[in-house]
Design a protein around this motif. Structure first.
Motif, PDB file in Angstrom:
ATOM      1  N   ASN A  73       0.827  -1.207   0.000  1.00  0.00           N
ATOM      2  CA  ASN A  73       0.000   0.000   0.000  1.00  0.00           C
ATOM      3  C   ASN A  73       0.862   1.258   0.000  1.00  0.00           C
ATOM      4  OD1 ASN A  73      -2.334  -1.458  -0.039  1.00  0.00           O
ATOM      5  ND2 ASN A  73      -2.912  -1.043   2.090  1.00  0.00           N
ATOM      6  N   ALA A  74       1.961   1.214   0.768  1.00  0.00           N
ATOM      7  CA  ALA A  74       2.872   2.356   0.804  1.00  0.00           C
ATOM      8  C   ALA A  74       3.517   2.558  -0.562  1.00  0.00           C
ATOM      9  CB  ALA A  74       3.934   2.150   1.878  1.00  0.00           C
ATOM     10  N   LYS A  75       3.872   1.458  -1.211  1.00  0.00           N
ATOM     11  CA  LYS A  75       4.463   1.552  -2.538  1.00  0.00           C
ATOM     12  C   LYS A  75       3.487   2.199  -3.520  1.00  0.00           C
ATOM     13  CE  LYS A  75       7.469  -2.498  -2.010  1.00  0.00           C
ATOM     14  NZ  LYS A  75       7.749  -3.882  -2.457  1.00  0.00           N
ATOM     15  N   ASP A  76       2.214   1.903  -3.347  1.00  0.00           N
ATOM     16  CA  ASP A  76       1.206   2.477  -4.230  1.00  0.00           C
ATOM     17  C   ASP A  76       1.027   3.969  -3.976  1.00  0.00           C
ATOM     18  OD1 ASP A  76      -0.868   2.039  -6.265  1.00  0.00           O
ATOM     19  OD2 ASP A  76      -2.250   2.606  -4.665  1.00  0.00           O
ATOM     20  N   ILE A  77       1.311   4.415  -2.760  1.00  0.00           N
ATOM     21  CA  ILE A  77       1.201   5.832  -2.415  1.00  0.00           C
ATOM     22  C   ILE A  77       2.370   6.625  -2.991  1.00  0.00           C
ATOM     23  CG2 ILE A  77       1.363   7.480  -0.491  1.00  0.00           C
ATOM     24  CD1 ILE A  77      -0.279   5.510   1.162  1.00  0.00           C
ATOM     25  N   ILE A  78       3.576   6.064  -2.875  1.00  0.00           N
ATOM     26  CA  ILE A  78       4.787   6.797  -3.256  1.00  0.00           C
ATOM     27  C   ILE A  78       5.073   6.599  -4.742  1.00  0.00           C
ATOM     28  CG2 ILE A  78       7.192   7.274  -2.670  1.00  0.00           C
ATOM     29  CD1 ILE A  78       6.725   5.788  -0.037  1.00  0.00           C
ATOM     30  N   LYS A  79       4.436   7.408  -5.550  1.00  0.00           N
ATOM     31  CA  LYS A  79       4.617   7.345  -6.996  1.00  0.00           C
ATOM     32  C   LYS A  79       5.596   8.442  -7.443  1.00  0.00           C
ATOM     33  CE  LYS A  79      -0.006   5.466  -7.869  1.00  0.00           C
ATOM     34  NZ  LYS A  79       0.476   4.140  -8.324  1.00  0.00           N
ATOM     35  N   PRO A  80       6.132   8.344  -8.662  1.00  0.00           N
ATOM     36  CA  PRO A  80       7.059   9.373  -9.153  1.00  0.00           C
ATOM     37  C   PRO A  80       6.454  10.773  -9.058  1.00  0.00           C
ATOM     38  CG  PRO A  80       7.128   7.477 -10.594  1.00  0.00           C
ATOM     39  CD  PRO A  80       6.014   7.221  -9.612  1.00  0.00           C
ATOM     40  N   GLY A  81       7.273  11.703  -8.625  1.00  0.00           N
ATOM     41  CA  GLY A  81       6.836  13.086  -8.456  1.00  0.00           C
ATOM     42  C   GLY A  81       7.916  13.900  -7.766  1.00  0.00           C
ATOM     43  N   VAL A  82       7.503  14.900  -7.003  1.00  0.00           N
ATOM     44  CA  VAL A  82       8.457  15.785  -6.330  1.00  0.00           C
ATOM     45  C   VAL A  82       7.913  16.181  -4.960  1.00  0.00           C
ATOM     46  CG1 VAL A  82       9.803  17.915  -6.464  1.00  0.00           C
ATOM     47  CG2 VAL A  82       9.075  16.789  -8.567  1.00  0.00           C
ATOM     48  N   ILE A  83       8.804  16.218  -3.980  1.00  0.00           N
ATOM     49  CA  ILE A  83       8.500  16.820  -2.682  1.00  0.00           C
ATOM     50  C   ILE A  83       9.205  18.165  -2.646  1.00  0.00           C
ATOM     51  CG2 ILE A  83       8.868  16.707  -0.192  1.00  0.00           C
ATOM     52  CD1 ILE A  83       8.647  13.672  -0.397  1.00  0.00           C
ATOM     53  N   TYR A  84       8.425  19.230  -2.485  1.00  0.00           N
ATOM     54  CA  TYR A  84       8.984  20.583  -2.408  1.00  0.00           C
ATOM     55  C   TYR A  84       8.946  21.079  -0.970  1.00  0.00           C
ATOM     56  CZ  TYR A  84       8.482  20.965  -7.506  1.00  0.00           C
ATOM     57  OH  TYR A  84       8.576  20.771  -8.867  1.00  0.00           O
TER      58      TYR A  84
END
Length: 213
Positions: A73-84
């Motif tokens: 479930n955590a893997k499904d949450i953390i998708k490619p993107g950016v943390i600003y």
């Protein structure tokens, strides 16, 4: 809450309705204090805008790291993107009523433009940051090369500028909603002046960002 003080937050339990007040950030503060004691000069000398590239456990480069300790479930949450991580410029006194980290804002926006966690969920964002970065003491060379090719060594940042604009729009939208809710629920609440409501890119400084590939 007592259990959370001793355990790593399970991202399966993350929910958009969880508010900042429901979690403390003490564990992160302790880690930061310990790090600063050993690396204070390095942090003081670091310029704004530093970034790193890390693999997403659900992305096509997931094999560049070990994600065996992260749930599906955590893997499904953390998708490619950016943390600003952004800091609002100017006088922000009073903004703590709607942003307890004021003048700082954390936003996690995915590559497709979806804001998965806005600034009211710093615990969740920091936990993702920790899961992807803690213990990593050298760059992911393959991912860095991919990022450099994608951006022509930083000269073509249109994609990340657009994601930044989306993050700032989300900040402005949530900020206004929380300010309005505060006015209706708290007799002592004050209207936040427009000059203190950051809603443009140049109202912020980019402190750091994490690219998730």
């Amino acid at each position: 809450m007592k259990r959370l003080q001793k355990e790593v937050l399970d991202l399966e339990e993350l929910d958009e309705n969880i508010s900042l007040s429901e979690f403390t950030l003490d564990d992160f503060r302790i880690e930061l204090t310990n790090y600063m004691d050993k690396n204070r000069q390095k942090l003081e000398d670091a310029p704004f805008g530093l970034y790193a590239v890390a693999p997403s456990p659900s992305g096509k480069f997931c094999n560049t790291s070990d994600f065996s300790n992260i749930s599906d479930n955590a893997k499904d949450i953390i998708k490619p993107g950016v943390i600003y991580c952004l800091r609002q410029k100017g006088n922000t006194d009073g903004n703590e009523a709607v942003n307890q980290l004021s003048p700082y804002f954390l936003v996690y926006v995915r590559d497709d433009g979806t804001v998965r966690f806005n600034y009211t969920h710093p615990k969740q964002i920091l936990e993702i940051f920790r899961l992807l970065s803690s213990g990593v003491n050298k760059p992911y060379e393959e991912l860095c090369d991919i990022f450099n090719n994608e951006t022509d060594n930083g000269s073509q940042m249109n994609k990340y500028n657009q994601l930044l604009k989306i993050a700032i729009r989300e900040i402005n939208s949530v900020f206004k909603k929380r300010a309005n809710i505060k006015l209706t629920r708290d007799r002592g609440a004050l209207l936040i002046p427009k000059r203190k409501q950051a809603n443009k890119t140049d109202h912020f400084e980019l402190i750091t960002w994490l690219v998730i590939k």
